[in-house]
Design an enzyme around this catalytic site. Structure first.
Site, short mmCIF file in Angstrom:
data_model
loop_
_atom_site.label_atom_id
_atom_site.label_comp_id
_atom_site.label_asym_id
_atom_site.label_seq_id
_atom_site.Cartn_x
_atom_site.Cartn_y
_atom_site.Cartn_z
N GLY A 136 -50.21 -2.30 5.25
CA GLY A 136 -48.85 -2.64 5.70
C GLY A 136 -48.02 -2.54 4.57
O GLY A 136 -48.32 -2.75 3.20
N GLN A 147 -40.51 -3.05 -0.24
CA GLN A 147 -41.49 -2.74 -1.42
C GLN A 147 -41.29 -1.34 -1.94
O GLN A 147 -41.89 -0.94 -2.86
CB GLN A 147 -42.89 -2.88 -0.77
CG GLN A 147 -43.19 -4.36 -0.39
CD GLN A 147 -44.83 -4.42 0.22
OE1 GLN A 147 -44.64 -4.20 1.39
NE2 GLN A 147 -45.64 -4.44 -0.68
N CYS A 193 -51.82 -7.16 -2.10
CA CYS A 193 -50.51 -6.51 -1.68
C CYS A 193 -50.11 -5.48 -2.58
O CYS A 193 -50.69 -5.55 -3.72
CB CYS A 193 -49.34 -7.83 -1.86
SG CYS A 193 -47.50 -6.94 -1.79
N LEU A 194 -49.63 -4.38 -1.95
CA LEU A 194 -49.59 -3.16 -2.81
C LEU A 194 -48.43 -3.40 -4.02
O LEU A 194 -48.50 -2.74 -5.02
CB LEU A 194 -48.87 -2.14 -1.94
CG LEU A 194 -49.93 -1.52 -0.95
CD1 LEU A 194 -49.36 -0.43 -0.08
CD2 LEU A 194 -51.02 -0.77 -1.82
N HIS A 216 -47.33 -11.64 6.58
CA HIS A 216 -47.41 -11.09 5.15
C HIS A 216 -46.39 -10.26 4.93
O HIS A 216 -45.42 -10.47 4.08
CB HIS A 216 -48.87 -10.41 4.74
CG HIS A 216 -48.56 -9.89 3.20
ND1 HIS A 216 -49.52 -10.39 2.24
CD2 HIS A 216 -48.04 -8.70 2.79
CE1 HIS A 216 -49.36 -9.77 1.37
NE2 HIS A 216 -48.25 -8.71 1.67
N GLU A 217 -46.02 -9.36 5.91
CA GLU A 217 -45.05 -8.25 5.82
C GLU A 217 -43.46 -9.00 5.98
O GLU A 217 -42.66 -8.45 5.26
CB GLU A 217 -45.18 -7.22 6.58
CG GLU A 217 -46.31 -6.26 6.19
CD GLU A 217 -46.69 -5.92 4.68
OE1 GLU A 217 -45.47 -5.57 4.18
OE2 GLU A 217 -47.76 -5.88 4.47
N HIS A 221 -42.25 -10.57 3.23
CA HIS A 221 -41.32 -9.87 2.29
C HIS A 221 -40.10 -9.67 2.75
O HIS A 221 -38.99 -9.51 1.64
CB HIS A 221 -42.09 -8.28 2.27
CG HIS A 221 -43.38 -8.06 1.42
ND1 HIS A 221 -43.25 -8.15 0.04
CD2 HIS A 221 -44.69 -7.80 1.62
CE1 HIS A 221 -44.58 -8.27 -0.36
NE2 HIS A 221 -45.19 -7.76 0.49
C1 Y12 Z 1 -54.39 -8.97 4.59
C2 Y12 Z 1 -54.53 -8.00 3.75
C3 Y12 Z 1 -53.47 -7.22 3.37
C4 Y12 Z 1 -52.06 -7.72 3.92
C5 Y12 Z 1 -50.97 -6.91 3.60
C6 Y12 Z 1 -50.93 -5.53 3.41
N1 Y12 Z 1 -51.44 -5.32 2.15
C7 Y12 Z 1 -52.14 -4.09 1.66
O1 Y12 Z 1 -51.87 -3.10 2.40
C8 Y12 Z 1 -52.55 -4.24 0.32
C9 Y12 Z 1 -53.24 -2.83 -0.02
C10 Y12 Z 1 -53.71 -2.96 -1.45
C11 Y12 Z 1 -54.24 -1.49 -1.78
C12 Y12 Z 1 -55.01 -1.32 -3.00
O2 Y12 Z 1 -55.51 -0.11 -3.32
C13 Y12 Z 1 -54.81 0.68 -3.83
O3 Y12 Z 1 -53.68 0.57 -4.60
C14 Y12 Z 1 -55.20 1.97 -4.35
C15 Y12 Z 1 -55.07 -2.45 -3.81
O4 Y12 Z 1 -55.68 -2.03 -5.05
C16 Y12 Z 1 -55.23 -2.01 -6.23
O5 Y12 Z 1 -54.20 -2.51 -6.59
C17 Y12 Z 1 -56.12 -1.61 -7.29
C18 Y12 Z 1 -54.63 -3.53 -3.64
C19 Y12 Z 1 -54.02 -4.11 -2.13
C20 Y12 Z 1 -51.98 -8.64 4.85
C21 Y12 Z 1 -53.29 -9.38 5.03
CO CO Z 2 -47.41 -7.39 0.40
#
Ligand code: Y12
Ligand code: CO
Length: 173
Positions: A45, A50, A95-96, A137-138, A141
């Protein structure tokens, strides 16, 4: 459009996103650029704020039962509004904009959301499971709220200490 992810503690993440009124090519270009960025960074997401565009737009692509995220499953939500919410669930969110941190967060279990698609058509979606959690979550934001804001005082203190250390290490390497 070249986009980069704004990371905590950047104050731009705290802005309240503005309603989208024009469903034009600049909105489409933004959404089209957000999608590959989200996929390349293993996201499920991403809200426009962001990537430094504080407008009420977000994208979601929840992995299917095989862990795949085909583009057909992409959901683009513009001006989303939750009209019903029920139950309670806890999930370890990431979260990214807050790299490397994952925390258990309490959310509503199911919800109904009204939104517009990229062309301004009105849609309604009933969501449960990870989709419901990701929408909440989004949508947070869009109000300038991050999942870490929902931590207890003690957990937040611990997070701030660890995050500071992580940023320092990242800078020196
Ligand atoms: C449950 C889980 C997530 C959400 C909201 C959306 N969050 C994400 O999409 C998070 C992604 C994410 C990806 C990562 O991987 C990379 O950056 C390559 C990450 O890893 C690092 O930061 C190292 C962390 C998060 C809502 C509900
Ligand atoms: Co986020």
């Amino acid at each position: 459009m070249k986009l980069t992810i704004v990371e905590y503690p950047d104050k731009r993440l705290r802005m309240k996103s503005k309603e989208v009124k024009s469903f034009d090519s600049s909105l489409h270009n933004l959404l089209d650029s957000m999608y590959p960025l989200m996929m390349d960074t293993n996201g499920i997401g991403l809200a426009a704020i962001q990537v430094n565009h504080p407008i009420r737009a977000l994208i979601l692509n929840i992995p299917d039962e095989d862990g795949e995220q085909p583009k057909e499953n992409l959901i683009e939500m513009i001006n989303p509004v939750i009209t019903n919410k029920e139950g309670e669930t806890v999930y370890q969110e990431g979260c990214l904009s807050v790299p490397k941190f994952y925390e258990d967060i309490k959310r509503y279990e199911t919800l109904t959301v009204n939104y517009q698609d990229r062309d301004g058509n009105t849609k309604t979606l009933d969501a449960e499971g990870l989709l419901s959690i990701a929408i909440q979550h989004e949508m947070d934001h869009l109000e300038g709220i991050l999942f870490i804001d929902k931590l207890s005082y003690a957990r937040r203190k611990k997070f701030e200490k660890e995050y500071k250390r992580m940023l320092k290490e990242r800078k020196s390497s």
